[in-house]
Scaffold this motif. Structure first.
Motif, PDB file in Angstrom:
ATOM      1  N   ARG A 257       0.829  -1.203   0.000  1.00 49.48           N
ATOM      2  CA  ARG A 257       0.000   0.000   0.000  1.00 49.48           C
ATOM      3  C   ARG A 257       0.868   1.260   0.000  1.00 49.48           C
ATOM      4  O   ARG A 257       0.635   2.212  -0.733  1.00 49.48           O
ATOM      5  CB  ARG A 257      -0.845  -0.067   1.275  1.00 49.48           C
ATOM      6  N   SER A 258       1.898   1.222   0.817  1.00 52.74           N
ATOM      7  CA  SER A 258       2.797   2.356   0.943  1.00 52.74           C
ATOM      8  C   SER A 258       3.625   2.596  -0.319  1.00 52.74           C
ATOM      9  O   SER A 258       3.842   3.737  -0.734  1.00 52.74           O
ATOM     10  CB  SER A 258       3.709   2.129   2.151  1.00 52.74           C
ATOM     11  N   GLN A 259       4.078   1.516  -0.967  1.00 57.96           N
ATOM     12  CA  GLN A 259       4.839   1.661  -2.221  1.00 57.96           C
ATOM     13  C   GLN A 259       4.003   2.364  -3.292  1.00 57.96           C
ATOM     14  O   GLN A 259       4.480   3.261  -3.985  1.00 57.96           O
ATOM     15  CB  GLN A 259       5.300   0.288  -2.736  1.00 57.96           C
ATOM     16  N   VAL A 260       2.744   1.945  -3.417  1.00 57.49           N
ATOM     17  CA  VAL A 260       1.840   2.567  -4.392  1.00 57.49           C
ATOM     18  C   VAL A 260       1.592   4.027  -4.031  1.00 57.49           C
ATOM     19  O   VAL A 260       1.644   4.917  -4.893  1.00 57.49           O
ATOM     20  CB  VAL A 260       0.502   1.790  -4.486  1.00 57.49           C
TER      21      VAL A 260
ATOM     22  N   ASP B 225      -0.731  -8.026  -5.264  1.00 56.39           N
ATOM     23  CA  ASP B 225      -1.593  -7.852  -6.434  1.00 56.39           C
ATOM     24  C   ASP B 225      -2.315  -6.508  -6.348  1.00 56.39           C
ATOM     25  O   ASP B 225      -3.008  -6.232  -5.373  1.00 56.39           O
ATOM     26  CB  ASP B 225      -2.600  -9.013  -6.428  1.00 56.39           C
ATOM     27  N   VAL B 226      -2.162  -5.679  -7.370  1.00 59.01           N
ATOM     28  CA  VAL B 226      -2.846  -4.369  -7.374  1.00 59.01           C
ATOM     29  C   VAL B 226      -3.893  -4.263  -8.480  1.00 59.01           C
ATOM     30  O   VAL B 226      -4.347  -3.177  -8.809  1.00 59.01           O
ATOM     31  CB  VAL B 226      -1.836  -3.200  -7.468  1.00 59.01           C
TER      32      VAL B 226
ATOM     33  N   CYS C  22      -5.552   1.340  -9.807  1.00 65.35           N
ATOM     34  CA  CYS C  22      -4.126   1.507  -9.528  1.00 65.35           C
ATOM     35  C   CYS C  22      -3.284   1.647 -10.805  1.00 65.35           C
ATOM     36  O   CYS C  22      -2.405   2.507 -10.894  1.00 65.35           O
ATOM     37  CB  CYS C  22      -3.632   0.325  -8.697  1.00 65.35           C
ATOM     38  N   PHE C  23      -3.552   0.815 -11.796  1.00 65.64           N
ATOM     39  CA  PHE C  23      -2.767   0.867 -13.037  1.00 65.64           C
ATOM     40  C   PHE C  23      -2.926   2.227 -13.740  1.00 65.64           C
ATOM     41  O   PHE C  23      -1.967   2.746 -14.315  1.00 65.64           O
ATOM     42  CB  PHE C  23      -3.143  -0.295 -13.967  1.00 65.64           C
TER      43      PHE C  23
ATOM     44  N   PHE D  51       7.928  -3.241  -8.354  1.00 65.45           N
ATOM     45  CA  PHE D  51       6.990  -3.120  -7.235  1.00 65.45           C
ATOM     46  C   PHE D  51       6.849  -4.458  -6.504  1.00 65.45           C
ATOM     47  O   PHE D  51       6.975  -4.550  -5.278  1.00 65.45           O
ATOM     48  CB  PHE D  51       5.621  -2.633  -7.733  1.00 65.45           C
ATOM     49  N   ILE D  52       6.611  -5.514  -7.283  1.00 61.14           N
ATOM     50  CA  ILE D  52       6.420  -6.850  -6.699  1.00 61.14           C
ATOM     51  C   ILE D  52       7.694  -7.306  -5.983  1.00 61.14           C
ATOM     52  O   ILE D  52       7.650  -7.758  -4.832  1.00 61.14           O
ATOM     53  CB  ILE D  52       5.996  -7.863  -7.789  1.00 61.14           C
ATOM     54  N   ALA D  53       8.829  -7.125  -6.652  1.00 60.12           N
ATOM     55  CA  ALA D  53      10.104  -7.540  -6.062  1.00 60.12           C
ATOM     56  C   ALA D  53      10.406  -6.767  -4.777  1.00 60.12           C
ATOM     57  O   ALA D  53      10.885  -7.341  -3.790  1.00 60.12           O
ATOM     58  CB  ALA D  53      11.236  -7.339  -7.074  1.00 60.12           C
TER      59      ALA D  53
END
Length: 335
Positions: free
Chosen positions: A166-169, A196-197, A211-212, A225-227
């Protein structure tokens, strides 16, 4: 105001660093409510009892109105008695040169014993949160070792991963983390987890965007992001020379508060819960992280979300790891 009866809350590994960040928030009322008195049961291994005494002194010195009693102990029959909530933080940490399966062997023995103690001493309504790693499999073993407590009462912590995602996004979009909702962590609390976003919404410039559409960088969302979320724990250890404690404690508080008070309308969160094999093609008899909504202290999996091929392969990979972990653990213990 008539105060309710105190609830009995256990924290294991209570002399450790996650507990040190956690106990104040619980005792202050941030988790179970501002008018809910608490009896804190603090369990640790015998050599840690002198340290635990220091923690008890500090909790006393906080002069908190809700904290009715503190019971430090190294005995399961004292720690697990009549519990309303159990937060199982204590586990054998991974030492250098240790294989994941060595870690698994040491920990499933601990969680088998704690599951048996829950079965024997705790209330059947107890809510159990497993934090100690490997959390999903430890949680499964604890649940199997307490057959008369409903499997739904056991969950493991993937809220830290959820908060990280959540914070990364939010940082990427330049908005507060509260403006990002419905990220999902699928699967294992390990580097195979899938953040998963595809169903995540971001509130920015007065409207809520997918999100995208908000991030406008598909390559980042499907790659770095995933990594970043998957490897975040290791990155913290590398920088701090200690594992994440402050953020882990905050996630524990978020997770337990949601169990106690429910999730906000229109939002879901991520929790490792018992799979019956009926949701999203995840095999049964695993503790797997799903999107959940919580009401009246019971969770239900958010069903019917569209899953594309990209997501499917990641969800299957983390399920495969969990199946292997479960089978290894069950072979060690014969449960």
């Amino acid at each position: 105001v008539l105060m309710s009866e105190p609830i009995r809350v256990l924290v294991t590994g209570a002399a450790g660093q996650i507990a040190y960040s956690l106990l104040f928030s619980i005792a202050k009322g941030d988790v179970f409510g501002k008018d809910q008195p608490i009896i804190l049961l603090l369990l640790d291994i015998t050599p840690m009892l002198p340290v635990l005494d220091g923690v008890v002194m500090e909790l006393q010195d906080c002069a908190l109105p809700l904290l009715r009693e503190i019971v430090p102990t190294d005995k399961e029959e004292v720690a697990f008695k009549d519990l309303d909530a159990a937060i199982l933080v204590g586990s054998m940490p991974r030492k250098e040169g240790m294989e994941r399966k060595d870690l698994l062997k040491a920990n499933v023995a601990i969680f088998k014993s704690q599951g048996a103690a829950l079965e024997k001493y705790a209330k059947k309504t107890v809510k159990v949160l497993v934090v100690g790693n490997p959390a999903n499999t430890n949680c499964l073993i604890a649940a199997k070792s307490a057959p008369s407590i409903p499997k739904e009462n056991f969950s493991c912590l993937t809220r830290l991963d959820h908060n990280r995602a959540r914070s990364q996004v939010a940082m990427r979009c330049g908005v507060p983390a509260t403006h990002v909702r419905n990220v999902i962590i699928w699967g294992n609390h390990s580097s195979t987890q899938y953040p998963d976003v595809h169903h995540c919404l971001v509130q920015m410039s007065g409207s809520e965007l997918a999100c995208f559409d908000a991030v406008k960088d598909d390559a980042w969302l499907k790659g770095d992001f995933i990594a970043t979320v998957q490897q975040r724990g290791a990155a913290v250890i590398k920088a701090r020379k200690l594992s994440s404690a402050m953020s882990a404690a905050k996630a524990i508080c978020d997770h337990m508060r949601d169990i106690w008070s429910g999730t906000p309308e229109g939002e879901f969160t991520s929790m490792g819960v018992y799979s019956t094999g009926n949701s999203y093609g995840v095999p049964d008899d695993l503790i797997y992280s799903f999107p959940v909504q919580i009401k009246d202290k019971s969770w239900k999996i958010v069903e019917g979300l569209a899953i594309n091929d990209f997501s499917r392969s990641k969800m299957d990979a983390t399920a495969a790891e969990l199946l292997e972990e479960r089978d290894t653990a069950v072979a060690f213990l014969g449960v």
